[in-house]
Design an enzyme around this catalytic site. Structure first.
Site, PDB file in Angstrom:
ATOM      1  N   GLU A  64       0.799  -1.226   0.000  1.00 44.71           N
ATOM      2  CA  GLU A  64       0.000   0.000   0.000  1.00 44.71           C
ATOM      3  C   GLU A  64       0.839   1.287   0.000  1.00 44.71           C
ATOM      4  O   GLU A  64       0.663   2.165   0.855  1.00 44.71           O
ATOM      5  CB  GLU A  64      -0.988  -0.013   1.169  1.00 44.71           C
ATOM      6  CG  GLU A  64      -1.924  -1.201   1.117  1.00 44.71           C
ATOM      7  CD  GLU A  64      -3.021  -1.203   2.166  1.00 44.71           C
ATOM      8  OE1 GLU A  64      -4.081  -1.807   1.924  1.00 44.71           O
ATOM      9  OE2 GLU A  64      -2.816  -0.586   3.239  1.00 44.71           O
ATOM     10  N   PRO A  65       1.766   1.420  -0.959  1.00 44.66           N
ATOM     11  CA  PRO A  65       2.580   2.643  -1.014  1.00 44.66           C
ATOM     12  C   PRO A  65       1.722   3.878  -1.251  1.00 44.66           C
ATOM     13  O   PRO A  65       0.852   3.885  -2.125  1.00 44.66           O
ATOM     14  CB  PRO A  65       3.519   2.384  -2.193  1.00 44.66           C
ATOM     15  CG  PRO A  65       2.784   1.402  -3.064  1.00 44.66           C
ATOM     16  CD  PRO A  65       2.051   0.517  -2.100  1.00 44.66           C
ATOM     17  N   ARG A  66       1.982   4.912  -0.478  1.00 45.84           N
ATOM     18  CA  ARG A  66       1.315   6.205  -0.604  1.00 45.84           C
ATOM     19  C   ARG A  66       2.371   7.300  -0.487  1.00 45.84           C
ATOM     20  O   ARG A  66       3.440   7.089   0.076  1.00 45.84           O
ATOM     21  CB  ARG A  66       0.277   6.417   0.506  1.00 45.84           C
ATOM     22  CG  ARG A  66      -0.871   5.439   0.536  1.00 45.84           C
ATOM     23  CD  ARG A  66      -1.822   5.798   1.675  1.00 45.84           C
ATOM     24  NE  ARG A  66      -2.979   4.910   1.764  1.00 45.84           N
ATOM     25  CZ  ARG A  66      -4.027   5.130   2.566  1.00 45.84           C
ATOM     26  NH1 ARG A  66      -4.034   6.203   3.354  1.00 45.84           N
ATOM     27  NH2 ARG A  66      -5.040   4.286   2.591  1.00 45.84           N
ATOM     28  N   GLU A 107      -3.052   0.353  -3.528  1.00 44.07           N
ATOM     29  CA  GLU A 107      -4.484   0.201  -3.252  1.00 44.07           C
ATOM     30  C   GLU A 107      -5.371   0.525  -4.449  1.00 44.07           C
ATOM     31  O   GLU A 107      -6.583   0.358  -4.395  1.00 44.07           O
ATOM     32  CB  GLU A 107      -4.875   1.100  -2.070  1.00 44.07           C
ATOM     33  CG  GLU A 107      -4.204   0.690  -0.777  1.00 44.07           C
ATOM     34  CD  GLU A 107      -4.054   1.837   0.200  1.00 44.07           C
ATOM     35  OE1 GLU A 107      -4.851   1.907   1.157  1.00 44.07           O
ATOM     36  OE2 GLU A 107      -3.134   2.670   0.004  1.00 44.07           O
ATOM     37  N   TRP A 140     -12.397   3.692   4.167  1.00 46.46           N
ATOM     38  CA  TRP A 140     -12.330   4.790   3.200  1.00 46.46           C
ATOM     39  C   TRP A 140     -13.534   5.733   3.251  1.00 46.46           C
ATOM     40  O   TRP A 140     -13.583   6.721   2.523  1.00 46.46           O
ATOM     41  CB  TRP A 140     -12.198   4.226   1.788  1.00 46.46           C
ATOM     42  CG  TRP A 140     -10.934   3.466   1.544  1.00 46.46           C
ATOM     43  CD1 TRP A 140      -9.815   3.437   2.329  1.00 46.46           C
ATOM     44  CD2 TRP A 140     -10.655   2.606   0.438  1.00 46.46           C
ATOM     45  NE1 TRP A 140      -8.860   2.624   1.783  1.00 46.46           N
ATOM     46  CE2 TRP A 140      -9.334   2.095   0.620  1.00 46.46           C
ATOM     47  CE3 TRP A 140     -11.365   2.209  -0.688  1.00 46.46           C
ATOM     48  CZ2 TRP A 140      -8.741   1.215  -0.282  1.00 46.46           C
ATOM     49  CZ3 TRP A 140     -10.771   1.341  -1.595  1.00 46.46           C
ATOM     50  CH2 TRP A 140      -9.478   0.846  -1.388  1.00 46.46           C
ATOM     51  N   GLU A 168      -6.528  -7.243  -1.896  1.00 46.14           N
ATOM     52  CA  GLU A 168      -7.029  -7.233  -0.514  1.00 46.14           C
ATOM     53  C   GLU A 168      -8.450  -6.702  -0.538  1.00 46.14           C
ATOM     54  O   GLU A 168      -8.746  -5.738  -1.246  1.00 46.14           O
ATOM     55  CB  GLU A 168      -6.219  -6.304   0.396  1.00 46.14           C
ATOM     56  CG  GLU A 168      -4.846  -6.744   0.794  1.00 46.14           C
ATOM     57  CD  GLU A 168      -4.270  -5.817   1.876  1.00 46.14           C
ATOM     58  OE1 GLU A 168      -5.057  -5.245   2.667  1.00 46.14           O
ATOM     59  OE2 GLU A 168      -3.041  -5.663   1.922  1.00 46.14           O
ATOM     60  N   TRP A 204      -8.685 -10.579   2.486  1.00 49.42           N
ATOM     61  CA  TRP A 204      -7.912 -10.307   3.703  1.00 49.42           C
ATOM     62  C   TRP A 204      -8.766 -10.709   4.888  1.00 49.42           C
ATOM     63  O   TRP A 204      -9.868 -10.193   5.036  1.00 49.42           O
ATOM     64  CB  TRP A 204      -7.558  -8.819   3.795  1.00 49.42           C
ATOM     65  CG  TRP A 204      -6.745  -8.521   5.015  1.00 49.42           C
ATOM     66  CD1 TRP A 204      -7.216  -8.343   6.291  1.00 49.42           C
ATOM     67  CD2 TRP A 204      -5.320  -8.389   5.091  1.00 49.42           C
ATOM     68  NE1 TRP A 204      -6.175  -8.118   7.164  1.00 49.42           N
ATOM     69  CE2 TRP A 204      -4.996  -8.136   6.446  1.00 49.42           C
ATOM     70  CE3 TRP A 204      -4.292  -8.461   4.159  1.00 49.42           C
ATOM     71  CZ2 TRP A 204      -3.683  -7.940   6.870  1.00 49.42           C
ATOM     72  CZ3 TRP A 204      -2.998  -8.272   4.583  1.00 49.42           C
ATOM     73  CH2 TRP A 204      -2.707  -8.016   5.932  1.00 49.42           C
TER      74      TRP A 204
END
Length: 369
Positions: free
Chosen positions: A191-193, A227, A268, A297, A328
């Site tokens: 989940e890189p942000r 994501e 979210w 996920e 998940w």
């Protein structure tokens, strides 16, 4: 998934055999579909962040036996466990991060634990997605690099010292398992942000890192692990670019073989009805790019009636961009007790598992027959 907690783990015997050095690339892409061991189609799977940290090899085998016998083909695992202070003997850690002397742990409390997972998966035909760092702070993550090399989480992607050590770790893991047929794909991050950043930051980083991985291993697939934020089709938060992610642009990176996206409406702030459109819009983007999409996920407080329609929507697009989904997360009964329940856990043998695993695998098999 953000909320992860450490399991209580004991000692692992150091006498673990290294994963077998046999032919790789048992998992590939065929247009917008995955191909596993010569079979092209749609595949179901799950996530287990904890399996590579287990101290008892029998628990690893039990878990993978249950996953395999349930008909799940893909398992996503944490290939990282970063620390800034070396823990005591018996506690799993894979990499010590320090500005003066970082250390990759290849011992019994380190990568030998991941070795056993890879070896066990090889024997059972389970394919692994192995990722290299966490955006979140669980098991170290980007924050452990920040503590060692300075800067911020947003600056990590361009921090030369942090990236140099990150590449050293990638090299250690990829070269260790490059010949294993159990590897489904290498994954850049969980989940890189990059909040508030121009989307070029993650795009350029992912372009560089995926090319580096390809230079180490030309056989296995590579993916980002994001994501799926930032794409046309909606106006709610996940569709926006505020987290520095552009799904469509990243999908165009040459060395990324497929797209990933996640789905957590509760986290979210969107309704459960959001799900089917989220799946369709990602599938359309993947179809346009000529690459498969993986719903990597998803969770909804362990509710069959909410998640089953998501599975059905994804499977219905098997010829139009979607090629798999991983719920998940997997839950099981181990020698140390029941694995962690984060509210989304699907326990082996439960009624929820019948709905989201048994029935789903049957539907996939029926659709492919």
């Amino acid at each position: 998934m953000k909320a992860i907690f450490t399991l209580g783990l004991g000692l692992l015997s150091a006498a673990q055999a290294f994963p077998s050095a046999r032919a790789a690339a048992a998992s590939t892409v065929d247009g917008t579909r995955f191909s596993i061991d010569g079979k092209t189609g749609y595949f179901a799977g799950t996530n287990s962040y904890w399996i590579a940290f287990l101290s008892n090899p029998a628990d690893v085998d039990t878990t993978l036996n249950h996953i395999s016998s349930s008909g799940l083909k893909i398992l996503r695992v944490w290939g990282f466990n970063d620390v800034n202070t070396k823990p005591g003997s018996g506690t799993a850690w894979f990499q010590l991060l320090s500005s003066s002397h970082s250390e990759i742990n290849t011992g019994a409390d380190g990568l030998q634990r991941l070795d056993y997972v890879v070896r066990s998966a090889e024997k059972r035909g389970v394919k692994l997605i192995i990722n290299f760092v966490n955006y979140w702070d669980d098991y170290g993550g980007i924050n452990a690099y920040v503590k060692a090399f300075g800067g911020t989480k947003e600056g990590w992607y361009t921090n030369a010292n942090a990236q140099a050590q990150y590449k050293k770790y990638i090299q250690a893991v990829v070269t260790r398992y490059a010949k294993s047929g159990a590897v489904f794909a290498w994954e850049l991050a969980n989940e890189p942000r990059c909040k508030g950043c121009n989307t070029d930051v993650i795009y350029k980083w992912a372009t560089d890192i995926s090319a580096y991985i390809r230079s180490l291993d030309s056989s296995h697939m590579i993916t980002l692990g994001d994501e799926g934020f930032g794409l046309p089709g909606g106006t709610s938060y996940p569709y926006q670019y505020s987290e520095g992610v552009d799904f469509v642009k990243n999908l165009g990176i040459k060395n990324l073989d497929f797209g990933t996206f996640h789905m957590y409406p509760d986290s979210w702030g969107v309704p459960y009805s959001f799900g089917e459109g989220w799946i369709k819009n990602h599938a359309a983007a993947c179809k346009a790019a000529g690459k498969p999409c993986l719903l990597e996920e998803y969770g909804a407080n362990a509710q069959c009636n909410i998640q089953k329609p998501w599975q059905q929507a994804s499977l219905a697009l098997a010829a139009n961009g979607m090629s798999g989904d991983l719920f998940w997360q997997w839950g099981d009964q181990l020698s140390s007790g029941q694995t962690h329940n984060d509210g989304n856990t699907v326990y082996y043998g439960s009624e929820l598992a019948r709905c989201l695993v048994t029935d789903h695998v049957k539907a996939i098999n029926a659709a492919s027959s």
